[in-house]
Design a protein around this motif. Structure first.
Motif, short mmCIF file in Angstrom:
data_model
loop_
_atom_site.label_atom_id
_atom_site.label_comp_id
_atom_site.label_asym_id
_atom_site.label_seq_id
_atom_site.Cartn_x
_atom_site.Cartn_y
_atom_site.Cartn_z
N THR A 1 0.84 -1.18 0.00
CA THR A 1 0.00 0.00 0.00
C THR A 1 0.88 1.23 0.00
O THR A 1 1.78 1.38 0.81
N ARG A 2 0.63 2.08 -0.92
CA ARG A 2 1.36 3.34 -1.03
C ARG A 2 0.44 4.49 -0.64
O ARG A 2 -0.77 4.32 -0.48
N VAL A 3 1.00 5.69 -0.55
CA VAL A 3 0.23 6.87 -0.21
C VAL A 3 -0.85 7.06 -1.27
O VAL A 3 -0.59 6.95 -2.47
N GLY A 4 -2.07 7.32 -0.85
CA GLY A 4 -3.17 7.56 -1.78
C GLY A 4 -3.95 6.31 -2.12
O GLY A 4 -4.98 6.39 -2.76
N GLN A 5 -3.49 5.13 -1.70
CA GLN A 5 -4.22 3.90 -1.96
C GLN A 5 -5.01 3.53 -0.72
O GLN A 5 -4.73 3.98 0.38
N GLU A 6 -6.00 2.67 -0.91
CA GLU A 6 -6.82 2.25 0.22
C GLU A 6 -6.02 1.35 1.16
O GLU A 6 -5.06 0.72 0.76
N SER A 7 -6.46 1.32 2.40
CA SER A 7 -5.79 0.51 3.41
C SER A 7 -6.01 -0.97 3.14
O SER A 7 -7.11 -1.37 2.76
N PRO A 8 -4.98 -1.82 3.33
CA PRO A 8 -5.14 -3.25 3.06
C PRO A 8 -5.99 -3.92 4.13
O PRO A 8 -6.08 -3.47 5.26
N ASP A 9 -6.63 -5.03 3.75
CA ASP A 9 -7.38 -5.80 4.75
C ASP A 9 -6.46 -6.83 5.39
O ASP A 9 -5.27 -6.91 5.06
N ASP A 10 -7.01 -7.62 6.30
CA ASP A 10 -6.21 -8.56 7.08
C ASP A 10 -5.51 -9.59 6.21
O ASP A 10 -4.35 -9.92 6.43
N SER A 11 -6.19 -10.10 5.17
CA SER A 11 -5.57 -11.11 4.31
C SER A 11 -4.44 -10.52 3.48
O SER A 11 -3.46 -11.21 3.18
N ASP A 12 -4.55 -9.23 3.11
CA ASP A 12 -3.46 -8.57 2.37
C ASP A 12 -2.20 -8.47 3.23
O ASP A 12 -1.11 -8.78 2.78
N VAL A 13 -2.39 -8.02 4.46
CA VAL A 13 -1.24 -7.89 5.38
C VAL A 13 -0.62 -9.25 5.61
O VAL A 13 0.61 -9.42 5.53
N ARG A 14 -1.44 -10.26 5.84
CA ARG A 14 -0.95 -11.61 6.09
C ARG A 14 -0.18 -12.15 4.89
O ARG A 14 0.91 -12.70 5.04
N SER A 15 -0.71 -11.97 3.69
CA SER A 15 -0.05 -12.52 2.50
C SER A 15 1.27 -11.81 2.21
O SER A 15 2.25 -12.46 1.81
N VAL A 16 1.34 -10.51 2.44
CA VAL A 16 2.60 -9.79 2.22
C VAL A 16 3.64 -10.23 3.24
O VAL A 16 4.81 -10.43 2.89
N LEU A 17 3.25 -10.43 4.49
CA LEU A 17 4.19 -10.88 5.51
C LEU A 17 4.65 -12.31 5.24
O LEU A 17 5.82 -12.64 5.45
N GLU A 18 3.75 -13.17 4.75
CA GLU A 18 4.15 -14.54 4.40
C GLU A 18 5.13 -14.54 3.22
O GLU A 18 6.08 -15.32 3.20
N GLU A 19 4.89 -13.65 2.24
CA GLU A 19 5.83 -13.54 1.13
C GLU A 19 7.19 -13.06 1.63
O GLU A 19 8.23 -13.55 1.18
N ALA A 20 7.20 -12.13 2.58
CA ALA A 20 8.46 -11.64 3.14
C ALA A 20 9.21 -12.75 3.86
O ALA A 20 10.44 -12.88 3.73
N ALA A 21 8.50 -13.58 4.60
CA ALA A 21 9.14 -14.70 5.31
C ALA A 21 9.72 -15.70 4.31
O ALA A 21 10.83 -16.20 4.50
N GLU A 22 8.98 -15.98 3.24
CA GLU A 22 9.46 -16.90 2.21
C GLU A 22 10.68 -16.32 1.49
O GLU A 22 11.65 -17.03 1.21
N THR A 23 10.65 -15.02 1.21
CA THR A 23 11.79 -14.37 0.56
C THR A 23 13.02 -14.44 1.45
O THR A 23 14.12 -14.73 0.98
N LEU A 24 12.84 -14.17 2.73
CA LEU A 24 13.95 -14.24 3.67
C LEU A 24 14.52 -15.64 3.74
O LEU A 24 15.74 -15.84 3.80
N ARG A 25 13.67 -16.65 3.68
CA ARG A 25 14.12 -18.03 3.70
C ARG A 25 14.93 -18.38 2.46
O ARG A 25 15.87 -19.17 2.52
N ARG A 26 14.58 -17.77 1.33
CA ARG A 26 15.25 -18.08 0.07
C ARG A 26 16.56 -17.32 -0.13
O ARG A 26 17.30 -17.61 -1.07
N LEU A 27 16.85 -16.35 0.71
CA LEU A 27 18.11 -15.62 0.58
C LEU A 27 19.29 -16.55 0.89
O LEU A 27 19.16 -17.46 1.69
N PRO A 28 20.43 -16.31 0.26
CA PRO A 28 21.60 -17.16 0.54
C PRO A 28 21.96 -17.12 2.03
O PRO A 28 21.81 -16.10 2.70
N ALA A 29 22.45 -18.23 2.52
CA ALA A 29 22.72 -18.37 3.95
C ALA A 29 23.95 -17.59 4.40
O ALA A 29 24.12 -17.34 5.58
N GLY A 30 24.82 -17.22 3.48
CA GLY A 30 26.02 -16.48 3.88
C GLY A 30 26.99 -17.41 4.59
O GLY A 30 27.33 -18.47 4.09
#
Length: 131
Positions: A2-31
């Motif tokens: 959600t950017r400035v000027g867009q409508e506020s996300p609902d609960d499923s939007d917030v959940r799906s974006v956070l799940e995508e973030a967790a999956e992205t973090l898992r897929r990053l190289p381990a270093g």
């Protein structure tokens, strides 16, 4: 996102974006996940190990795209809008930790934990509504 000027996300939007973030973090190289115990190079004993496909262990997931990493960075900043208790549980649920395991770790019922996660999602939505 959600950017400035867009409508506020609902609960499923917030959940799906956070799940995508967790999956992205898992897929990053381990270093440097495994520290090297020696500085000697690994020795190849025979050529068959080089020619045969690896059979042991799991294959590494594909690296995330730059856009996914940018979305992950933004979503991780959303967690700062939550209080400490909600932040920990919201992130655990984004990482798909089962309710039963959270009950065992936290000592409270799943009903209480769900209320705390819902409160955390509300805090994130309020924060995004102000942005």
């Amino acid at each position: 996102m959600t950017r400035v000027g867009q409508e506020s996300p609902d609960d499923s939007d917030v959940r799906s974006v956070l799940e995508e973030a967790a999956e992205t973090l898992r897929r990053l190289p381990a270093g440097l996940r495994r520290p090297r115990l020696t500085s000697w190079p690994e020795v190849v004993r025979d050529s068959s190990s080089l020619l045969a496909p690896p059979t042991e262990g799991r294959t590494r997931p594909a690296a995330p795209t730059p856009g996914a990493i940018d979305r992950m960075d933004e979503a991780l900043m959303w967690l700062l809008a939550c209080d400490g208790e909600a932040r920990r549980l919201v992130w655990a649920r984004a990482c798909r930790v089962p309710w039963r395991k959270l009950e065992d770790l936290d000592g409270r019922s799943h009903v209480t934990l769900r209320k705390i996660v819902s409160r955390g999602h509300d805090q994130i939505r309020r924060h995004l509504g102000r942005s």
